[in-house]
Design an enzyme around this catalytic site. Structure first.
Site, PDB file in Angstrom:
ATOM      1  CG  ASP A 214      -1.858   1.133   1.299  1.00 10.07           C
ATOM      2  OD1 ASP A 214      -1.978   1.859   0.300  1.00 10.07           O
ATOM      3  OD2 ASP A 214      -2.477   1.329   2.358  1.00 10.07           O
TER       4      ASP A 214
ATOM      5  CD  GLU B 257      -4.948   6.545  -0.593  1.00 13.15           C
ATOM      6  OE1 GLU B 257      -6.047   5.991  -0.741  1.00 13.15           O
ATOM      7  OE2 GLU B 257      -4.212   6.282   0.377  1.00 13.15           O
ATOM      8  CD  GLU B 258      -2.397   5.280   3.051  1.00 13.43           C
ATOM      9  OE1 GLU B 258      -3.531   5.348   3.558  1.00 13.43           O
ATOM     10  OE2 GLU B 258      -1.971   4.248   2.506  1.00 13.43           O
TER      11      GLU B 258
ATOM     12  CG  ASP C 160      -4.366   2.318  -3.012  1.00 18.97           C
ATOM     13  OD1 ASP C 160      -3.356   1.790  -2.497  1.00 18.97           O
ATOM     14  OD2 ASP C 160      -5.068   3.167  -2.427  1.00 18.97           O
TER      15      ASP C 160
HETATM   16 ZN   LIG Z   1      -3.374   2.899  -0.533  1.00 19.05          ZN
END
Ligand SMILES: [Zn+2]
Length: 501
Positions: free
Chosen positions: A276, A308-309, A337
């Protein structure tokens, strides 16, 4: 360099100068799915994974956005893409507030001390205080609730009615040295945020944490029969960080019909993020590095998203920076993803809404069916996954761009039936290391990774040749920048929002 010697020879034969930027005008055959897939090697993917692991070492095992580790990943991608000479590579750099921390609350009991399960609040300042606890009346939403004894001590405040941030700022205004908010139900708060980075109009934030309702009420009972001294220790980093998306667009191909693929470059603070989303970002990077062996009819653009997180920050920043025309020029967006989960499933975003009733913009159905057909052809069973905007395709959906992608699963548990389809273990998470330190190369399933990168290459090559089935010429609105603070969006990626009240 990924050029074959034949291509090098032919470029010399036609007298092209051997400078990367001048390689572009040479003739290349139109990309074909099977040919592109054939040059995607597991060894190259693993080399990228090793590079990411090295990057993470630069910042204590993380590639969280704006960290040294993450910046190294961004540079790695940029340099490799620039070296091909095949792309216009652009860094989109912007400032974003990084806020991460932990809180600890302890109370001495005789010779030892009791450790409470304590949660930190996003935006909460670092600090350490040991002082008597003072109960705040009602729910601590007005200055009058804070007794004078709070000064220099730790305010114990009940959850409810107003934002955590308001309570902590009022505690600061009353001169408290620290604060503990206890839940108004038995259990823990379950993730909290102060809601705003600061509240100068109310007061300064003080080091704070939250505990369960059961613990809070037990403390109040204890305080009724004498002074209770507690210790609040908050470790936190709250800082503006500069961070970048990387965009790479083929110099060739029709720029009015752009085929996009994307993945995110950042990890969570807890781990190196190799599945991830090293798996997706490095998967499309490898495709981007091999694609220059061919030409494309439709331009291909790769998006490597930051933060993104923290709530799809990078992808949203980019999509909302586009003009109406630039949005309309994007024919499809493909998102990758987490495509190497250890206990993987082969999930496809449910673009046609057949399984989850969340239908994407028209054309998303075509993308899902393209992936379905491909996997069927290579003998792999697939299942749909909700098209809920949980990753970087979210802003593309909002912009009306047909989207799709592959996902091998995160924290949810594999079912018995799925274990029959794909192997692996039922009752265990698809990725038991999701958002943890164990998200390493060794824990990725490389077989699934390779299959999914090939599927990604199939979709990119197919659409780069032909957009039949994808609606074109649809005018799309310009997306306004949303005024959503990051804590509201943060952790959307792990499926829960933070509480602010
Ligand atoms: Zn991710």
């Amino acid at each position: 360099m990924k050029f074959t010697s034949t291509l090098l020879l032919s470029s010399l034969a036609i007298g092209a100068v051997a400078e990367p930027t001048d390689w572009f005008p040479i003739w290349r055959p139109l990309v074909q799915s099977n040919q592109l897939r054939r040059v995607l090697y597991r060894t190259n993917l693993l080399k990228h994974a090793d590079a990411l692991a090295e990057h993470a070492k630069l910042s204590d095992g993380t590639r969280a956005f704006g960290s040294k580790g993450h910046n190294a990943t961004v540079e790695y991608i940029q340099k490799k893409l620039e070296k091909t000479g095949y792309y216009d590579v652009e860094l989109q750099t912007f400032k974003y507030l990084f806020s991460e921390g932990t809180a600890n609350f302890t109370v001495p009991t005789g010779t030892t001390e009791k450790h409470y399960v304590t949660e930190w609040f996003t935006y909460g300042p670092a600090g350490s205080v040991k002082a008597p606890l003072v109960a705040v009346s009602d729910v601590g939403c007005t200055a009058a609730n804070f007794p004078a004894e709070v000064k220099g001590n730790i305010a114990l405040i009940k959850r409810g009615t107003c934002e955590f941030g308001m309570k902590i700022a009022l505690a600061g205004a009353a001169g408290a040295a620290g604060a503990v908010i206890y839940n108004n139900a038995d259990g823990p708060v379950g993730g909290g945020t102060l809601g705003q980075p600061s509240r100068p109009e109310t007061g300064p934030y003080v080091p704070a944490g939250s505990i369960s309702g059961v613990d809070g009420n037990a403390l109040l009972a204890q305080m009724a029969s004498g002074t209770v001294t507690g210790s609040v220790v908050v470790k936190a980093v709250n800082e503006d960080r500069y961070t970048s998306n990387v965009l790479a667009t083929t110099k060739g191909g029709d720029k009015k019909n752009v085929v996009m693929a994307g993945g995110h470059t950042d990890s969570v603070p807890a781990g190196p993020g190799i599945n991830d989303d090293g798996s997706g970002s490095m998967g499309i990077l490898e495709i981007a590095l091999q694609l220059p062996k061919w030409s494309v009819k439709n331009a291909v653009r790769f998006g490597f998203w930051t933060a993104e997180e923290y709530g799809l920050v990078g992808s949203e920043h980019w999509v909302t920076s586009l003009s109406k025309e630039q949005v309309s020029d994007i024919a499809v967006y493909l998102n990758f993803d987490m495509i190497a989960s250890p206990n993987f499933g082969y999930f496809l975003y449910d673009g046609d809404g057949s399984a989850f009733n969340l239908t994407g913009p028209k054309g998303s159905d075509h993308i899902e069916h393209l992936f379905e057909d491909y996997f069927k052809e290579v003998g792999i069973k697939t299942a749909p996954t909700a098209f809920d905007g949980r990753s970087d395709y979210g802003p593309f959906l909002t912009a009306g761009i047909p989207s799709g992608g592959i996902f091998t699963g995160a924290e949810k548990l594999k079912t018995e039936e799925e274990a029959k389809w794909w192997g692996g273990r039922a009752g265990i998470a698809y990725d038991p290391n999701y958002h943890k330190a164990g998200d390493t190369k060794d824990n990725c399933n490389v077989g699934a990774w390779v299959e999914n990168v090939k599927a990604a290459a199939h979709a990119i090559a197919t659409y780069a040749r032909d957009l039949n089935g994808i609606p074109r010429g649809v005018a799309r609105p310009k997306l306004a920048k949303k005024q959503i603070s990051h804590d509201q969006r943060r952790h959307s990626a792990c499926g829960h929002a933070l509480n602010s009240i």
